[in-house]
Each structure stands twice: as structure tokens, then as C-alpha cells.
Design a protein around this motif. Structure first.
Motif, PDB file in Angstrom:
ATOM      1  N   VAL A 115       0.841  -1.203   0.000  1.00 29.43           N
ATOM      2  CA  VAL A 115       0.000   0.000   0.000  1.00 29.43           C
ATOM      3  C   VAL A 115       0.874   1.249   0.000  1.00 29.43           C
ATOM      4  CG1 VAL A 115      -1.643   1.345   1.370  1.00 29.43           C
ATOM      5  CG2 VAL A 115      -2.014  -1.091   1.026  1.00 29.43           C
ATOM      6  N   ASP A 116       1.940   1.253   0.815  1.00 29.28           N
ATOM      7  CA  ASP A 116       2.848   2.407   0.855  1.00 29.28           C
ATOM      8  C   ASP A 116       3.576   2.598  -0.473  1.00 29.28           C
ATOM      9  OD1 ASP A 116       2.122   3.003   3.417  1.00 29.28           O
ATOM     10  OD2 ASP A 116       3.890   2.073   4.358  1.00 29.28           O
ATOM     11  N   ALA A 117       3.867   1.523  -1.167  1.00 28.34           N
ATOM     12  CA  ALA A 117       4.544   1.603  -2.464  1.00 28.34           C
ATOM     13  C   ALA A 117       3.576   1.944  -3.592  1.00 28.34           C
ATOM     14  CB  ALA A 117       5.256   0.289  -2.763  1.00 28.34           C
ATOM     15  N   LYS A 118       2.308   2.112  -3.269  1.00 27.34           N
ATOM     16  CA  LYS A 118       1.266   2.423  -4.260  1.00 27.34           C
ATOM     17  C   LYS A 118       1.156   1.352  -5.335  1.00 27.34           C
ATOM     18  CE  LYS A 118      -0.027   6.809  -3.268  1.00 27.34           C
ATOM     19  NZ  LYS A 118      -1.321   7.080  -2.792  1.00 27.34           N
ATOM     20  N   LEU A 119       1.291   0.091  -4.908  1.00 28.72           N
ATOM     21  CA  LEU A 119       1.107  -1.015  -5.847  1.00 28.72           C
ATOM     22  C   LEU A 119      -0.315  -1.551  -5.813  1.00 28.72           C
ATOM     23  CD1 LEU A 119       4.450  -2.931  -5.336  1.00 28.72           C
ATOM     24  CD2 LEU A 119       3.841  -1.370  -7.173  1.00 28.72           C
ATOM     25  N   VAL A 120      -0.991  -1.410  -4.670  1.00 27.50           N
ATOM     26  CA  VAL A 120      -2.387  -1.827  -4.524  1.00 27.50           C
ATOM     27  C   VAL A 120      -3.120  -0.791  -3.680  1.00 27.50           C
ATOM     28  CG1 VAL A 120      -1.875  -4.287  -4.723  1.00 27.50           C
ATOM     29  CG2 VAL A 120      -1.984  -3.254  -2.490  1.00 27.50           C
ATOM     30  N   SER A 121      -4.442  -0.830  -3.728  1.00 34.39           N
ATOM     31  CA  SER A 121      -5.235   0.118  -2.962  1.00 34.39           C
ATOM     32  C   SER A 121      -5.542  -0.434  -1.573  1.00 34.39           C
ATOM     33  CB  SER A 121      -6.539   0.420  -3.695  1.00 34.39           C
ATOM     34  OG  SER A 121      -7.370  -0.713  -3.722  1.00 34.39           O
ATOM     35  N   ASN A 122      -5.934   0.480  -0.678  1.00 30.51           N
ATOM     36  CA  ASN A 122      -6.311   0.084   0.679  1.00 30.51           C
ATOM     37  C   ASN A 122      -7.511  -0.852   0.671  1.00 30.51           C
ATOM     38  OD1 ASN A 122      -4.321   1.721   1.781  1.00 30.51           O
ATOM     39  ND2 ASN A 122      -5.681   3.485   1.887  1.00 30.51           N
TER      40      ASN A 122
END
Length: 182
Positions: A115-122
Motif C-alpha cells: 500500500v505504501d509503495a502504491k502497488l495496490v489500494s487500501n
């Protein structure tokens, strides 16, 4: 494959409970199996194919949580489901003294990192967690394994046809069960 479909939801010691409690437990197991099959597919269908079904506020919230994510929802959920499958398989083979700890810490660390790496959404992390918990309600490892495999079929149908694909996938699975036991 389970010998009978009902074997996925009934345990021998269920009869030790009163009928209302026994019925509630079995209902929760059936609900868990449906959540396992449908939740990942609903995410893909509503985010990628049929976003017009959602209310405007919910669609905007989901779009905001997906902002900056480079993958389409199908790739995003497939990657996360495969990571969860690897964690589950690793926890089965680890010693009982450290297996649950490694699973819990691994899931939290990997979930937070992606999530922090913006690879998937919350939202996807919530759906994957709910799916893996719901899969644990099914009786027997072999029965849970078939559901773990069939959820990918429903996700593929949902990524192609949207909400109609979810229904088509469930019909396909029902036909497969009828053919396998018929």
C-alpha cells in the motif's frame, strides 16, 4: 473435490450444539464460501468493468484510493491473491511454534508495504483479508483448496464481463459441480 457439496459445511461435532446454533454455524460456513468466491470478483467487476453501478460518493472514494496505482484491478487482485496463497502455503509447512506468527507478521508487513509503495489500494487489502478469513470457515483442507482455485475462475469471468461475469462464473462452477457428481 468434496464427495458431497454439503461436506464443505458440516462437521461431525456440529450435532453437539442445539439446532439453532448448529444452523447458524453452518450458515456462516456457507456465507464464508460465497464470500471467498465473490468478494475478489466484485472488486474487479465494480472497479474495472461496471463502476457506474456504484453511488457517486463510493465510486469517487474508490477512485481516490486507487490513485497512482499502475496496474489494472485484475492484475492488482491476482498479485495479492497469489501472495496470500504463498503465505498460506508457507504457514502450513512451518513448525506450529512459528507458523501463525510468521503468517500474521508477513501479512501485515507485506500489506503495509504494497500500500505504501502504491502497488495496490487500501480497499484491496481489506477484500483480500476478508477473502482469506472467509476461506478458513470451510470444513477440510481439500474443500478450502477447491474454493481457493475456483475464485480465480470467477475473477477472470468478472474481469471480462463485469457483474454478469460473476453470475456466469457461479453458473459455470455450479455446472461443474453437477457434472463432477452426476
Amino acid at each position: 473435490m468434496p464427495h458431497l457439496l454439503w461436506d464443505m459445511f458440516v462437521q461431525a461435532n456440529d450435532r453437539n450444539y442445539a439446532y439453532p446454533i448448529m444452523g447458524a454455524i453452518r450458515f456462516l460456513r456457507v456465507l464464508g464460501a460465497l464470500i471467498t468466491l465473490i468478494f475478489p470478483a466484485i472488486y474487479v467487476a465494480l472497479v474495472a468493468v461496471n463502476p457506474e453501478i456504484l453511488k457517486i460518493e463510493l465510486a469517487l472514494s474508490i477512485a481516490q484510493s486507487r490513485e497512482g496505482i499502475p496496474y489494472p484491478p485484475f492484475v492488482e487482485i491476482t498479485i495479492m491473491l497469489l501472495i496470500i496463497e504463498l503465505i498460506i502455503e508457507a504457514s502450513i509447512r512451518l513448525p506450529l511454534s512459528i507458523g501463525p506468527t510468521v503468517t500474521m507478521v508477513g501479512g501485515i508487513v507485506i500489506g503495509q508495504a504494497v500500500v505504501d509503495a502504491k502497488l495496490v489500494s487500501n480497499l484491496l487489502i481489506i477484500i483480500v483479508a476478508a477473502t482469506s478469513i472467509a476461506n478458513s470457515t470451510v470444513v477440510g483442507f481439500q474443500n478450502a483448496l477447491i474454493l481457493r482455485l475456483l475464485k480465480y475462475v470467477v475473477v477472470i469471468f468478472a474481469s471480462i464481463y463485469g457483474v454478469l461475469g460473476i453470475l456466469s462464473g457461479l453458473v459455470f462452477i455450479s455446472a461443474y459441480f453437477v457434472y463432477a457428481w452426476g
